[in-house]
Write an enzyme that holds these catalytic residues in place. Structure first.
Site, PDB file in Angstrom:
ATOM      1  N   PRO A 122      45.701  36.021  39.793  1.00 31.23           N
ATOM      2  CG  PRO A 122      45.693  36.405  37.488  1.00 31.23           C
ATOM      3  CD  PRO A 122      46.512  36.592  38.718  1.00 31.23           C
ATOM      4  CD  GLU A 149      52.909  37.631  31.544  1.00 31.92           C
ATOM      5  OE1 GLU A 149      53.150  38.232  32.627  1.00 31.92           O
ATOM      6  OE2 GLU A 149      52.894  38.212  30.449  1.00 31.92           O
ATOM      7  NE  ARG A 191      37.209  49.376  56.386  1.00 33.22           N
ATOM      8  CZ  ARG A 191      36.148  48.659  56.774  1.00 33.22           C
ATOM      9  NH1 ARG A 191      36.165  47.361  56.687  1.00 33.22           N
ATOM     10  NH2 ARG A 191      35.074  49.257  57.258  1.00 33.22           N
ATOM     11  CG  ASP A 206      32.440  46.727  57.471  1.00 33.94           C
ATOM     12  OD1 ASP A 206      32.109  47.926  57.506  1.00 33.94           O
ATOM     13  OD2 ASP A 206      33.557  46.301  57.803  1.00 33.94           O
TER      14      ASP A 206
END
Ligand code: 6GU
Length: 284
Positions: A122, A149, A191, A206
């Site tokens: 993150p 963590e 993809r 897209d």
């Protein structure tokens, strides 16, 4: 392309073998190896983490476990639980396997032949469609899935000797570990490998590939539960359909992701449409 994943939850990566990605494996366009990090644990308890220096909650993953794991996976000497299909880049002769070519040490592979190491976290740089497009041309991608963590930062620093390293996030929320993020990134990348999706035009249309969100789509029947398909789509006027789709795209982007409009490529007609829309909504 070859994808290797190192994780303490190998079964979590099973979806890599299914549906779209499974098809890529069957087509011989993708080989996948999933490796249990505990293979490289050194003690009887197979521990992979320890308390953080400096204190604080949670555990940090150990460098002495991750280091050898990433060494082995980069060189293709790691045993994976499942090695589907051929491994084209591993069966290729290395330069000093070729008779008559002088051998020299492998210490520093050139940037070109270093595999890509993706570390989902993150705290990473946001993963984008542009990354997916660029990475779809890679020969070898390795994912290092740690708990949120984190992994001892020296692992990432040291891995840069053998890999091109990217720490990436898939969004502003926190997952328990990097496994689901690795699945997300792998699907977005695979993809885009030529021939995997079959229909090239669908990539060009897209969401994000032109910097805008895609508008709504419809299929038969023309009337359903009292709701009709917009008339323009059944008019047979292709220029009108194209313009309508462009405007739907602009409208949706304005409503849901206005910040994308700052960098999207817009022409005079697009700007006029957006101005009219803003005018309309400022009245209510
Ligand atoms: Cl890439 N990993 C983890 N553990 N959590 C995340 C993430 C990645 N992206 C958003 N949250």
């Amino acid at each position: 392309m070859r994808i290797d994943v190192v994780t303490i939850f190998p079964e979590y990566l099973d979806p890599l073998r299914h549906a779209l990605l499974g098809k890529a494996i069957e087509q011989g366009k993708l080989a996948v190896g999933v490796h249990d990090l505990r293979q490289w644990a050194m003690d009887v308890h197979k521990s992979v983490d320890d308390s953080p220096y400096g204190g604080g909650p949670g555990m940090v993953m150990k460098p002495e476990v991750w280091g050898p794991a990433l060494d082995d996976v980069s060189s293709g000497t790691a045993s994976a639980s499942d090695l589907d299909s051929a491994l084209p880049h591993l069966s290729k002769p290395r330069h000093d396997d070729i008779h008559g070519v002088e051998s020299h040490a492998y210490a520093e592979p050139s940037a070109e032949e270093k595999p890509l190491l993706i570390v989902p976290t993150p705290a990473g740089k946001p993963f984008t469609q542009e990354d997916a497009q660029a990475w779809s041309a890679e020969e070898h991608i390795v994912f290092a899935c740690g708990r949120y963590e984190g992994i001892d930062q020296r692992v990432v620093e040291d891995a840069a000797k053998r890999y091109r390293v990217r720490e990436v996030s898939i969004g502003d929320y926190v997952l328990i570990g990097g496994e689901v993020a690795a699945l997300v990134i792998a699907e977005a990348v695979v993809r885009l490998i030529p021939g995997v999706l079959g229909n090239r035009r669908s990539h060009e249309e897209d969401s994000f590939s032109d910097g805008l969100l895609e508008g709504p789509s419809y299929t038969k029947p023309r009337e359903w539960r009292g709701l009709s398909v917009p008339d323009v789509l059944t008019s047979g006027d292709h220029a009108k359909v194209d313009r309508w789709r462009r405007e739907q795209s602009l409208k949706r982007t304005l409503q849901r992701r206005p910040e994308l409009l700052e960098t999207a490529e817009l022409d005079a007609a697009d700007r006029a449409y957006l101005e009219a829309l803003k005018e309309e909504t400022s009245w209510t």
